[in-house]
Design an enzyme around this catalytic site. Structure first.
Site, mmCIF file in Angstrom:
data_model
loop_
_atom_site.group_PDB
_atom_site.id
_atom_site.type_symbol
_atom_site.label_atom_id
_atom_site.label_comp_id
_atom_site.label_asym_id
_atom_site.label_seq_id
_atom_site.Cartn_x
_atom_site.Cartn_y
_atom_site.Cartn_z
ATOM 1 N N PRO A 177 0.842 -1.204 0.000
ATOM 2 C CA PRO A 177 0.000 0.000 0.000
ATOM 3 C C PRO A 177 0.874 1.250 0.000
ATOM 4 C CG PRO A 177 -0.586 -1.504 1.796
ATOM 5 C CD PRO A 177 0.719 -1.963 1.259
ATOM 6 N N GLY A 180 0.958 8.606 1.121
ATOM 7 C CA GLY A 180 1.565 9.880 0.777
ATOM 8 C C GLY A 180 3.038 9.773 0.422
ATOM 9 N N GLY A 181 3.640 8.628 0.720
ATOM 10 C CA GLY A 181 5.051 8.442 0.357
ATOM 11 C C GLY A 181 6.022 9.207 1.238
ATOM 12 N N SER A 183 7.151 8.248 4.193
ATOM 13 C CA SER A 183 7.794 7.371 5.174
ATOM 14 C C SER A 183 9.269 7.722 5.357
ATOM 15 C CB SER A 183 7.679 5.925 4.698
ATOM 16 O OG SER A 183 8.674 5.145 5.310
ATOM 17 N N THR A 313 1.483 -4.190 6.732
ATOM 18 C CA THR A 313 1.807 -5.611 6.701
ATOM 19 C C THR A 313 0.562 -6.493 6.753
ATOM 20 O OG1 THR A 313 2.028 -5.654 9.100
ATOM 21 C CG2 THR A 313 4.037 -5.282 7.833
ATOM 22 N N VAL A 316 -5.049 -3.090 3.715
ATOM 23 C CA VAL A 316 -5.171 -1.694 3.312
ATOM 24 C C VAL A 316 -6.314 -1.052 4.086
ATOM 25 C CG1 VAL A 316 -5.456 -0.114 1.374
ATOM 26 C CG2 VAL A 316 -4.515 -2.389 0.994
ATOM 27 N N VAL A 317 -6.024 0.052 4.764
ATOM 28 C CA VAL A 317 -7.074 0.823 5.419
ATOM 29 C C VAL A 317 -7.800 1.586 4.327
ATOM 30 C CG1 VAL A 317 -7.577 2.628 7.104
ATOM 31 C CG2 VAL A 317 -5.659 1.059 7.480
ATOM 32 N N ARG A 458 17.135 19.916 3.703
ATOM 33 C CA ARG A 458 18.038 18.803 3.475
ATOM 34 C C ARG A 458 18.522 18.792 2.032
ATOM 35 N NH1 ARG A 458 16.618 12.760 4.863
ATOM 36 N NH2 ARG A 458 15.393 12.769 2.957
ATOM 37 N N TYR A 521 12.829 15.091 19.456
ATOM 38 C CA TYR A 521 13.121 15.028 18.038
ATOM 39 C C TYR A 521 14.562 15.480 17.832
ATOM 40 C CZ TYR A 521 11.130 14.891 13.344
ATOM 41 O OH TYR A 521 10.796 14.536 12.070
#
EC number: 2.5.1.26
Lengths: 601, 591
Positions: A177, A180-181, A183, A313, A316-317, A458, A521
């Site tokens: 799945p 938005g990519g 990750s 894993t 799909v929601v 970055r 963070y």
């Protein structure tokens, strides 16, 4: 992220009717960078005059000149804007892309359903990665990846997903799945050892708000919707979710559920697990959902929690019922300067103890404070610069704060006006007890604007031999200071031992407060000139930093998730038995490993 | 990583050691007063939170740890927490140092006077000082000197003052506090006093450990203590005590500090001030109680020549790198850090292991004088031997010692006869040369002595001499145990020799520094050294003594003979007594 077909249209504010983003099919590749963060038109660069500027029109900082950024950049990293450039390759070397390994039978059946799909190289590479350093670095070098999805498919609704998953099971195809990519855990990387056809299931077309229930203040939303669209659409009707992760411009609802996301304003609205009332998820075993939308249940362990954090894993929601709130009447930023980080942490702890945290409260360390200064745009008038100078004088000379020690907390209050002002006073009073001085709304607001542009930096660093990344953890209050100090020191130590020639930048901020601890963070960057394999060096240092976090009582992750990046620590983190429990769920739900991204376990 | 390099050097001859500087030389050529009042501005720990000695006390008393223990003790004893708190405050008052620079300056002045009279040289490796200076800035530092003499800790502070380094706070035995005035002087020069035993006293332990940890966490000053716990009366290193080491490591395990550096320091005396005192103590004459008047009486030692002192500051050892992969710090995540807990087995064995390693590092950098070699030979020839033979054997032993990695201070460009004769001169209280024969002085010849007294005097001489021989034992101990094992094993099979070796190591575990668990490594090291010196050969799982190895092995056997005899004698005695006391329980034949 990348499927932002969303800026045009937006179906209007009717309730109990489908609100839907229109389908002006602008290919995402044209408005998004293919090898860096965010929109193509928005980037930092050093212009011909040698001044830094942020291009585009989308952000408050867009089109502005940042006069002190170059000095800060060169001094902090030992970089040279003139001499040492490491530009990205302009396009992907298509030869580097492995050929699509298609499952013909699956393809045939899928074609019959009419669900759109593609096996174009661009589409495939686009969904082969998230935003880890090693992923972006590989793209910038034009290298691509060892394994990418063999095809992409765009289901339009829950039923489409059901069909795709059924076919995948029938033909033994691997499904990953894709939301938005955004990750940053390697979760979207395709396992190189996967021999089956890999289908990237892109949820971007499932971006409707199905209904809004004003009586219970919940909304039914398709899981592919992107954060900023969801917020905008709800705003039109006077509502919001209040869920604002830093990635909300690009990340999707389904992704939030799958990674246990956390939003900046969780103090008022809660984290994703607090916001979700109902989840519909398509698994190889079938569809799982609860039969009612009761606000809390005692029906054994909450099955939602198998899905929250499952990282793609299990299935799909497709649809989520989520709490909504009326848009707050009043919103106010604020900031407090503390003489040092210790005082700041003590103040945040007290605020948490009194349970009076504003919608957002964040404490930046001195490094980040200085960095924030470097990003100040050119001041427009002599008067402003005079006032700025006066403020600086007051804080450093009159109050005796050491500019190399002081740190800043940024605040965001929301609610009705009177209560916000009351709340504000309460927080400033606590801050004063810890030596904190109110430092104005502007500083606070700038802090939050930076949140969204910082990811763009970055890419600027990468243009000049600087690699950078962030990582996070959560930790009990009494260990916050020790953890921050030790992790920073460990990073500096490891860089030295691994031959990094320049002093790295390590910086941290406390971004969330809880009753029993905080979320911390870290930012970490270094100039990699002289290193043979900077990404490997970077990864070793990050690995060591994570070890240090765990040894200091920090968690494996607060909201980024585990992905593939942190799998190796899972056993240690949740015990053998705990891991076994998760495995047994996976084995029952997905015995053939259809959802084979191999995250988490 | 440091943990592996710490002890992996295969060939001890390749050990690299620093050169020494004599710090007394400058003192002899300049004003002592000026030296004592000079500007003293040491570099400090970068994370230092500056605080006065008094603030330190209130930090300790208000710490979560102490408050927790006070409540616990109060619940157990039924006393009010206030009373327990008061008790804690009294304990702390009795314990705490009151470091004052004026007192240090006073000592700087008087000690310079004393040192110049007592010693010819005080030699310090300056590179070690530089390393220490670096370490002090980076991390909390723990100084771990060897302990042979009362001088040790005065000497340490003196050296650190000389080099403008942060003065340490020193864990000292309560005995010193009994000395009026001097006790307080020591306190003001940085000593803090701990009771010798407080096994079950929770409150005492809490106050003490919190006091040490608070100083460490704040980087108040380097912390100094003696791993051996007490002065070694025999000049052999004592097996380390791990209580304090545990305490200084805890802040690292709990993440309160990034790292702690341990600095092994070897202090070697050519002649120990307490030389004959120790021999008498060992023979059962009670230790004179530390008292100021005793100290004044001891003034007469000022008229003697005690040769030179070598102080070697070893490489700082990072606990962080030592603990890597050995201690899982996550174990400390699940209980609040202020609640005292017994260290886990894993931690315990790590601390023990580290303690042994540090003592070995101390031993390794002990400077050995030619006299130590001579004493070893003389003890194997109690009836005396020709001067020329002694010289010849000393030279032979020098070769053997060097090949085993001994840190010998053998004068360059001096004929060996001269080296031997000047050593004999310095130790004329122990040996005499008459008619070309060298023998131990066995008691005072003139005057009437009873046979008991004569025996006692003889024993004093032998023990004094043995204390010098003992200084070299650490160099030979592994090969020597191997030599005994070869001699006593049923066959020359490597397995059997190893079994015998391993038995001896176990037996001698309190006698010599043999790290428990290192037996295999020790065995290999011993084999390596003996094979390298050509004394043994390993042929198909057999260990065979070569012809030219006979003399080496017989020397090594001789080195341990007195120890073996002692153990044998003791066990015979114990067995005999057992039989006397319990006829019903025949234990004969069980050993």
């Amino acid at each position: 992220v990348l499927n932002v077909f969303v800026f045009f249209g937006g179906g209007g504010g009717c309730y109990n009717a489908v609100i839907r983003l229109s389908f002006q099919c602008l290919p995402q590749q044209e408005i998004m960078k293919w090898n860096g963060w965010g929109y193509s038109d928005s980037k930092f660069l050093f212009n011909k005059k040698g001044q830094a500027e942020f291009t585009g029109k989308r952000y408050r900082l867009s089109g502005m000149i940042l006069p002190s950024l170059q000095d800060w950049f060169e001094n902090t990293f030992g970089a040279s804007v003139k001499q040492h450039k490491s530009p990205a390759t302009p396009s992907l070397n298509a030869g580097a892309l492995p050929p699509a390994n298609l499952n013909e039978a699956f393809l045939q059946d899928l074609t019959a359903t009419g669900i759109p799909f593609s096996h174009e190289a661009d589409d495939r590479v686009f969904r082969a990665h998230g935003h880890c350093l090693h992923e972006i670095f590989a793209l910038r070098e034009g290298r691509g990846f060892q394994r990418v999805p063999d095809m992409v498919t765009w289901p339009n609704c829950h039923n489409d997903v059901v069909k795709i998953v059924e076919l995948a099971c029938k033909h033994n195809v691997c499904v990953i799945p894709y939301g938005g990519g955004t990750s940053v855990t390697g979760a979207l990387e395709c396992p190189p050892e996967e021999m089956r056809c890999i289908v990237s299931l892109d949820t971007s077309q499932m971006n409707r708000i199905l209904w809004i229930d004003e009586k219970n203040l919940v909304a039914r939303i398709e899981a592919g919707i992107i954060g900023q669209d969801l917020e905008r659409l709800l705003n039109e009707g006077g509502y919001c979710t209040g869920h604002e992760p830093d990635s909300m411009e690009f990340s999707s609802l389904g992704g939030w559920v799958a990674t246990r996301a956390s939003g900046m304003k969780k103090n008022v609205y809660g984290n994703i697990e607090d916001l979700v009332v109902h989840i519909k998820v398509v698994t190889p075993r079938g569809v799982m959902e609860k039969s009612c939308q009761g606000p809390r249940m005692s029906t054994g362990p909450d099955v939602h929690h198998f899905i929250l954090g499952s990282e793609g894993t299990l299935g799909v929601v497709t649809e989520v019922t989520m709490k909504i709130r009326p848009i707050p009447e009043y919103r106010k930023y604020g900031s407090v300067v503390f003489p040092n980080f210790e005082a700041g942490v003590a103040c945040l702890r007290e605020v948490a103890k009194q349970r009076c945290a504003p919608a957002s409260i964040r404490l930046m360390d001195n490094e980040q404070f200085q960095f924030g200064h470097a990003l100040k745009p050119q001041v427009s008038s002599i008067f402003t610069s005079f006032v700025e100078g006066l403020k600086k004088f007051y804080i450093t000379k009159f109050k005796g704060f050491d500019p190399h020690q002081l740190c800043v907390a940024t605040l965001l209050f929301e609610g009705d006006r009177e209560r916000v002002l009351q709340h504000e006073k309460q927080v400033y009073d606590i801050a004063a007890k810890f030596g904190g001085l109110a430092a104005g709304e502007d500083n606070g607001q700038r802090g939050y604007i930076l949140t969204f542009v910082i990811a763009y930096l970055r890419d600027l660093g990468l243009d000049y031999y600087v690699v950078a990344e962030s990582f996070e953890t959560s930790v009990p209050w009494d260990r916050v200071l020790d953890l921050c100090r030790n992790v920073k020191e460990r990073i500096i130590r490891e860089c030295k031992e691994r031959g990094v020639q320049f002093q790295p930048l390590t910086s941290c901020r406390v971004t969330q407060t809880y009753d029993a601890g905080a979320c911390v963070y870290f930012y970490f960057a270094f100039n990699y000139r002289g290193l043979a394999d900077p990404v490997h060096t970077y990864e070793q240092v990050e690995h060591a930093a994570r070890d240090e976090i765990l040894a200091n009582g920090g968690s494996l992750s607060h909201h980024h998730g585990v992905g593939k990046l942190r799998k190796e620590w899972m056993k240690e983190s949740i015990s053998d038995v705990g891991l076994g429990m998760l495995r047994s769920v996976k084995e029952y739900v997905d015995p053939d490993n259809i959802f084979g991204n191999r995250n988490l376990l | 990583m440091a943990s592996t390099t710490l002890y992996s050097q295969r060939d001890p001859m390749l050990k690299k050691r620093d050169d020494f500087e004599d710090i007394l030389e400058e003192r002899r050529n300049s004003s002592d007063l000026k030296y004592a009042v000079r500007c003293y501005a040491p570099v400090l720990y970068k994370g230092l939170t500056p605080c006065k000695a008094n603030m330190l006390k209130s930090m300790v008393l208000q710490s979560d740890h102490l408050r927790y223990v006070i409540n616990q003790v109060s619940q157990e004893s039924g006393e009010a927490p206030d009373i327990i708190h008061e008790e804690a405050s009294v304990i702390l008052e009795e314990m705490a140092h009151r470091l004052k620079i004026s007192t240090v300056r006073f000592f700087a002045f008087t000690l310079t006077k004393a040192f110049k009279t007592l010693f010819q040289h005080i030699c310090v490796n300056e590179e070690g000082i530089h390393r220490l200076q670096q370490a002090i800035q980076e991390h909390p530092v723990v100084l771990l000197p060897s302990h042979r003499s009362y001088m040790d800790f005065l000497l340490m502070s003196y050296i650190l003052y000389t080099y403008d380094l942060a003065l340490p706070v020193i864990a000292a035995g309560m005995d010193f506090m009994g000395m009026k005035f001097i006790g307080e002087m020591l306190r003001m020069s940085g000593a803090f006093f701990i009771r010798r035993s407080f096994g079950g006293d929770k409150l005492y332990w809490a106050v003490f450990s919190e006091y040490v940890k608070t100083m460490l966490r704040n980087g108040f000053a380097p912390i100094e203590f003696f791993l051996e716990g007490t002065r070694s009366r025999t000049c052999k290193s004592l097996t380390p005590k791990i209580g304090l080491l545990n305490i200084v490591m805890e802040p690292f395990f709990k993440g309160e500090v990034f790292d702690v550096h341990l600095v092994p320091i070897s202090i070697s005396y050519e002649r120990i001030l307490e030389e004959s005192l120790y021999a008498r103590e060992l023979l059962g004459v009670p230790k004179p109680k530390e008292s100021t008047s005793g100290l004044l009486k001891a003034r007469r030692i000022l008229s003697e020549n005690y040769g030179s002192i070598h102080v070697y500051f070893g490489q700082p050892v990072s606990i962080r790198s030592l603990a890597q992969d050995k201690v899982n710090r996550c174990k400390y995540n699940l209980v609040p850090r202020h609640i005292p807990r017994k260290p886990t087995k894993e931690t315990q064995s790590f601390v023990t292991d580290t303690a042994y390693r540090i003592v070995r590092l101390q031993e390794d950098s002990m400077v050995l004088k030619p006299w130590v070699l001579m004493a070893s030979i003389l003890l194997q020839n109690l009836e005396g031997l020709e001067l020329s033979l002694l010289t010849e054997q000393t030279l032979w032993l020098r070769g053997l010692a060097q090949s085993c990695g001994a840190f010998l201070d053998w004068p360059d460009h001096t004929p060996s006869a001269k080296v031997v004769s000047s050593s004999l001169a310095l130790h004329r209280g122990l040996v005499c040369v008459s008619g070309g024969r060298v023998s131990l002085v066995l008691g005072e010849p003139q005057g009437l002595v009873t046979p008991e007294e004569a025996l006692f005097n003889r024993a004093v001489s032998v023990l004094s001499c043995a204390s010098y021989r003992n200084q070299i034992l650490h160099v030979f101990i592994r090969p020597a145990i191997l030599a005994v094992a070869i001699h006593n094993a049923a066959s020359s099979k490597k397995d059997e020799v190893f079994n015998c070796f391993s038995f001896l190591c176990k037996m001698f575990s309190d006698e010599f520094i043999l790290c428990p668990g290192d037996t295999v490594q020790d065995f290999e090291e011993a084999c390596y050294l003996l094979v390298k010196s050509g004394s043994v050969q390993t042929l198909q799982q057999n260990i065979v003594v070569t012809d030219r190895g006979q003399s080496t092995l017989s020397f090594l056997n001789g080195l341990l003979e007195s120890f073996l005899q002692g153990y044998q004698l003791f066990s015979t005695l114990v067995l005999g007594n057992l039989n006397m006391f319990s006829d019903k329980c025949p234990v004969e034949g069980t050993i």
